[in-house]
Design an enzyme around this catalytic site. Sequence first.
Site, PDB file in Angstrom:
ATOM      1  N   ILE A  11     -42.587 -25.816   6.778  1.00 47.10           N
ATOM      2  CA  ILE A  11     -43.601 -26.592   7.507  1.00 47.10           C
ATOM      3  C   ILE A  11     -43.868 -27.931   6.822  1.00 47.10           C
ATOM      4  CG2 ILE A  11     -45.718 -25.640   6.440  1.00 47.10           C
ATOM      5  CD1 ILE A  11     -45.066 -26.524  10.168  1.00 47.10           C
ATOM      6  N   SER A  33     -43.701 -27.851  -6.223  1.00 45.55           N
ATOM      7  CA  SER A  33     -42.869 -26.830  -5.611  1.00 45.55           C
ATOM      8  C   SER A  33     -41.865 -26.391  -6.653  1.00 45.55           C
ATOM      9  CB  SER A  33     -42.148 -27.429  -4.386  1.00 45.55           C
ATOM     10  OG  SER A  33     -41.973 -26.483  -3.381  1.00 45.55           O
ATOM     11  N   ARG A  34     -41.513 -25.111  -6.633  1.00 43.82           N
ATOM     12  CA  ARG A  34     -40.593 -24.630  -7.661  1.00 43.82           C
ATOM     13  C   ARG A  34     -39.171 -25.111  -7.387  1.00 43.82           C
ATOM     14  NH1 ARG A  34     -42.379 -18.696  -6.534  1.00 43.82           N
ATOM     15  NH2 ARG A  34     -41.667 -19.586  -4.556  1.00 43.82           N
ATOM     16  N   LYS A  87     -52.582 -22.938   7.992  1.00 40.40           N
ATOM     17  CA  LYS A  87     -53.072 -21.694   8.577  1.00 40.40           C
ATOM     18  C   LYS A  87     -52.159 -20.543   8.152  1.00 40.40           C
ATOM     19  CE  LYS A  87     -50.506 -20.129  11.166  1.00 40.40           C
ATOM     20  NZ  LYS A  87     -49.097 -19.751  11.418  1.00 40.40           N
TER      21      LYS A  87
END
Length: 307
Positions: A11, A33-34, A87
């Site tokens: 997303i 982020s990894r 969400k």
Amino acid sequence: MKIAVVGIGKIAVDQQIPAITNSPDWELAATVSRQGQVAGVPAFTDMAEMLRACPDVPVVSLCLPPVPRFAYAMQAIKAGRHVMLEKPPGATLAECHALEQAARSAGVSIYATWHSRHADMVAAAKAWLADKRLKRLQVTWKEDVRRWHPGQAWIWQPGGMGVFDPGINALSIVTEILPQDIHVQAARLEVPCNVQTPIAAQIQFAHPDGAEVQADFDWRQEGEQIWQIEADTDGGVLRLFDGGARMEIDGQAAGVASSLAGEYPRLYDRMARLVETCGVDMDLRPMTLVADAFTLGERSATDDFHD
Ligand code: NAP
């Protein structure tokens, strides 16, 4: 305003980053982020390190799956940053309440985003329904999980929500457009024997005026994909198609979209306005309906799921 995006996955790449980079309000200043990165943007693999290194980034947008999101959100709030949540806003309602309380104490914004509420025709549908008496409402949300969630193991694990991951989008629209609140009366959940979350669900809701309200979610849909809400009222029949992108009243196309195009550009516009006042927007009604469907739902086992 500088913003950091956390969780560079589907997303973030498909919607969040394009919405940020095309907005006059935002500058993508860091990612956490990894594995994922965005070309030309400082990349961190550790949230604490980003918060330390970027004291000038006041806003953090969390695009992780729901289970790991709480710890990241709490860290950001404790570091005095405004937080935007994909969400569903958490894995549990208690987590969401704790985040809201922490944000209010810290005096920062927290925004539980519901992207489907910003589909083109949702505002028009809400306006049309405002003075009608509802007789029946049917949600039909049927899509092919292999097409939309390939290889996403987390959606089948506890907290991943299964078919409620898209289903909550429908419920975010329903809770937005109906003038009165509904609650879950009964539910049936079909759970593949080899996973933890449902692949299909049917829910019956109680409506204050006794209208018949139902939702049918299914992840086994091949061919035509259906994201539709039909509301039968004393003033005619409203139909929302394609997740709220199109609307018909009594079979005729209706409604005019707002000028700012796209669900995610509208979310980021809303976040920019919230931050101006350190505002809080944590409408948990869609999440409550899902939690109650899990509480009341009658389970049945169905065929194993293999990606
Ligand atoms: P995703 O691609 O599977 O995951 C997003 C990123 O989160 C991953 O790339 C991963 O990045 C990080 N991540 C995953 N598990 C993690 C963990 N346990 N701890 C820390 N980081 C982890 O998922 P997605 O489809 O983008 O969905 C993310 C959220 O957006 C969900 O809540 C979903 O409901 C919502 N959403 C998705 C869509 C869609 O079409 N996919 C649409 C609207 C909303 P690293 O491995 O690089 O850390």
